[in-house]
Motif scaffolding. Structure first.
Motif, PDB file in Angstrom:
ATOM      1  N   ARG A   1      72.950  89.755  28.979  1.00  0.00           N
ATOM      2  CA  ARG A   1      72.271  88.520  28.563  1.00  0.00           C
ATOM      3  C   ARG A   1      71.576  87.863  29.755  1.00  0.00           C
ATOM      4  NH1 ARG A   1      73.651  83.296  28.866  1.00  0.00           N
ATOM      5  NH2 ARG A   1      75.767  83.831  29.538  1.00  0.00           N
TER       6      ARG A   1
ATOM      7  N   TYR B   1      68.445  89.665  30.470  1.00  0.00           N
ATOM      8  CA  TYR B   1      67.498  89.336  29.396  1.00  0.00           C
ATOM      9  C   TYR B   1      66.812  88.004  29.685  1.00  0.00           C
ATOM     10  CZ  TYR B   1      65.891  88.219  24.634  1.00  0.00           C
ATOM     11  OH  TYR B   1      65.140  87.865  23.535  1.00  0.00           O
TER      12      TYR B   1
ATOM     13  N   GLN C   1      70.074  99.378  27.669  1.00  0.00           N
ATOM     14  CA  GLN C   1      70.707  98.095  27.365  1.00  0.00           C
ATOM     15  C   GLN C   1      70.868  97.294  28.644  1.00  0.00           C
ATOM     16  OE1 GLN C   1      74.200  98.396  24.931  1.00  0.00           O
ATOM     17  NE2 GLN C   1      74.802  96.263  25.219  1.00  0.00           N
TER      18      GLN C   1
ATOM     19  N   TYR D   1      71.352  93.005  24.108  1.00  0.00           N
ATOM     20  CA  TYR D   1      70.035  92.881  24.719  1.00  0.00           C
ATOM     21  C   TYR D   1      69.623  94.207  25.346  1.00  0.00           C
ATOM     22  CZ  TYR D   1      71.751  88.126  24.277  1.00  0.00           C
ATOM     23  OH  TYR D   1      72.290  86.971  23.777  1.00  0.00           O
TER      24      TYR D   1
ATOM     25  N   TYR E   1      75.039  89.226  19.532  1.00  0.00           N
ATOM     26  CA  TYR E   1      73.782  89.663  20.140  1.00  0.00           C
ATOM     27  C   TYR E   1      74.035  90.759  21.180  1.00  0.00           C
ATOM     28  CZ  TYR E   1      72.163  85.190  18.246  1.00  0.00           C
ATOM     29  OH  TYR E   1      71.877  84.129  17.416  1.00  0.00           O
TER      30      TYR E   1
ATOM     31  N   ARG F   1      61.308  92.942  26.541  1.00  0.00           N
ATOM     32  CA  ARG F   1      62.712  92.723  26.221  1.00  0.00           C
ATOM     33  C   ARG F   1      62.933  92.726  24.711  1.00  0.00           C
ATOM     34  NH1 ARG F   1      64.233  86.401  27.414  1.00  0.00           N
ATOM     35  NH2 ARG F   1      62.766  85.460  25.959  1.00  0.00           N
ATOM     36  N   ARG F   2      64.163  93.000  24.325  1.00  0.00           N
ATOM     37  CA  ARG F   2      64.510  93.129  22.911  1.00  0.00           C
ATOM     38  C   ARG F   2      65.915  92.575  22.700  1.00  0.00           C
ATOM     39  NH1 ARG F   2      64.422  98.932  19.718  1.00  0.00           N
ATOM     40  NH2 ARG F   2      65.961  98.512  18.110  1.00  0.00           N
ATOM     41  N   ARG F   3      66.086  91.854  21.598  1.00  0.00           N
ATOM     42  CA  ARG F   3      67.402  91.313  21.264  1.00  0.00           C
ATOM     43  C   ARG F   3      67.857  91.872  19.917  1.00  0.00           C
ATOM     44  NH1 ARG F   3      68.622  84.904  20.591  1.00  0.00           N
ATOM     45  NH2 ARG F   3      67.245  85.219  18.792  1.00  0.00           N
TER      46      ARG F   3
END
Length: 322
Positions: free
Chosen positions: A201, A204, A198, A185, A183, A158-160
């Protein structure tokens, strides 16, 4: 004298409403667009959610750009209604409103769309409203597709994405400006660190225990690039670490066997941990083989695999009890 007072009150109201209205409209629409309350961006339900959010963004941009004209007409409507006069906007009022709209379109900062990450992944160029229009067209194409996307096996983490910008006073008083953090995600390839798609949240948060060494089956829509499926459906509550390896024990010959992993050479400090009576009595590196001997008479003993991941020790197998 009474007529002058009414004119003064009406003018004061129009001036206040003209400046407060567009500012309030911009703030409220920006917050509404940037607030991510979507459950999923995966599958058909996800595409419908994305389409709805894009349409709302485009509507909000139109409202923000034409806010001076809208507020000028509303304030004039209220003043005329208060005075019991005909509700006819003058040509001067329309011209002034349109001129202010042109000025506002040039100087107003553009709030984020909520899909900067996906637009970057898709390689869109131009103004934000152009990117969102292109994304909307691609989403519509995916909704009209009859063939399901091809399923592929990938490794993911995962990436924020964090975006910060200031609002408030500028110039030498910029230190008094407010700091706004936003933010987005996504899932990314752990090796190349390129964006896969993408996510929301909530997705995520479900992927908190996703491990970059665990393989997953996903399908990606060909046009918009959003996930069509993750492990055959929406994002599950993941716990990849404890399923990377499987331990089995044979009391007959006292052999503990572990499975192999295609990426175990990339794992840091992969160790076999032995605990007896609640106390860790040994840690053994696993690079010498996949079998270890454990005396079946070692009662109250628990064995599992651990590795170092993001500066923490995590269990990466089931627990064997002797």
């Amino acid at each position: 004298m009474k007529k002058k007072k009414e004119l003064s009150d009406g003018l004061t109201f129009e001036i206040i409403f003209f400046f407060v209205g567009p500012a309030l409209m911009y703030i409220l629409f920006a917050l509404a667009v940037e607030t991510d309350k979507a459950q999923t961006y995966i599958g058909t339900a996800g595409l419908l959610t994305v389409r709805r959010k894009i349409l709302f963004y485009l509507f909000s941009r139109i409202c923000v750009v034409f806010a001076p004209l809208i507020c000028l007409l509303i304030s004039g409507f209220c003043v005329h209604l208060y005075r019991h006069e005909p509700l006819r906007p003058s040509k001067d009022r329309l011209k002034i409103g349109l001129l202010c709209c042109l000025v506002l379109f040039i100087i107003i900062p553009q709030h984020r769309t909520g899909f900067e990450t996906q637009c970057e992944r898709n390689g869109y160029h131009g103004l934000r409203i152009m990117k969102m229009t292109a994304l909307l067209i691609d989403v519509q194409k995916d909704l009209l597709e009859t063939e399901p996307p091809e399923v592929q096996t990938v490794y993911a983490e995962r990436r924020r994405e964090i975006e910060q910008y200031r609002f408030g006073n500028g110039g030498r008083y910029a230190h008094r400006s407010g700091q706004h953090t936003y933010y987005e995600y996504a899932l990314q390839d752990p090796d190349s660190r390129t964006i896969i798609a993408q996510i929301t949240r909530r997705e995520y948060e479900k992927a908190e225990q996703i491990c970059k060494f665990a393989a997953h089956e996903i399908a990606v829509y060909p046009h918009s690039g959003f996930l069509a499926s993750f492990e055959g459906g929406e994002m599950p509550q993941l716990n990849d670490f404890e399923t990377l390896f499987t331990l089995t024990y044979s009391p007959a010959d006292g052999i503990l066997h572990r499975t192999e992993h295609p990426k175990e050479k990339q794992m840091l400090q992969l160790e076999l941990v032995t605990e007896r009576n609640g106390e860790v009595i040994g840690r053994f590196a696993t690079d010498k083989g996949t079998e270890e001997f454990y005396d079946p008479n070692m009662t109250n003993t628990r064995i599992w695999l651990e590795m170092s991941y993001d500066n923490a020790r995590v269990r990466v197998s089931n627990i064997i009890e002797i």
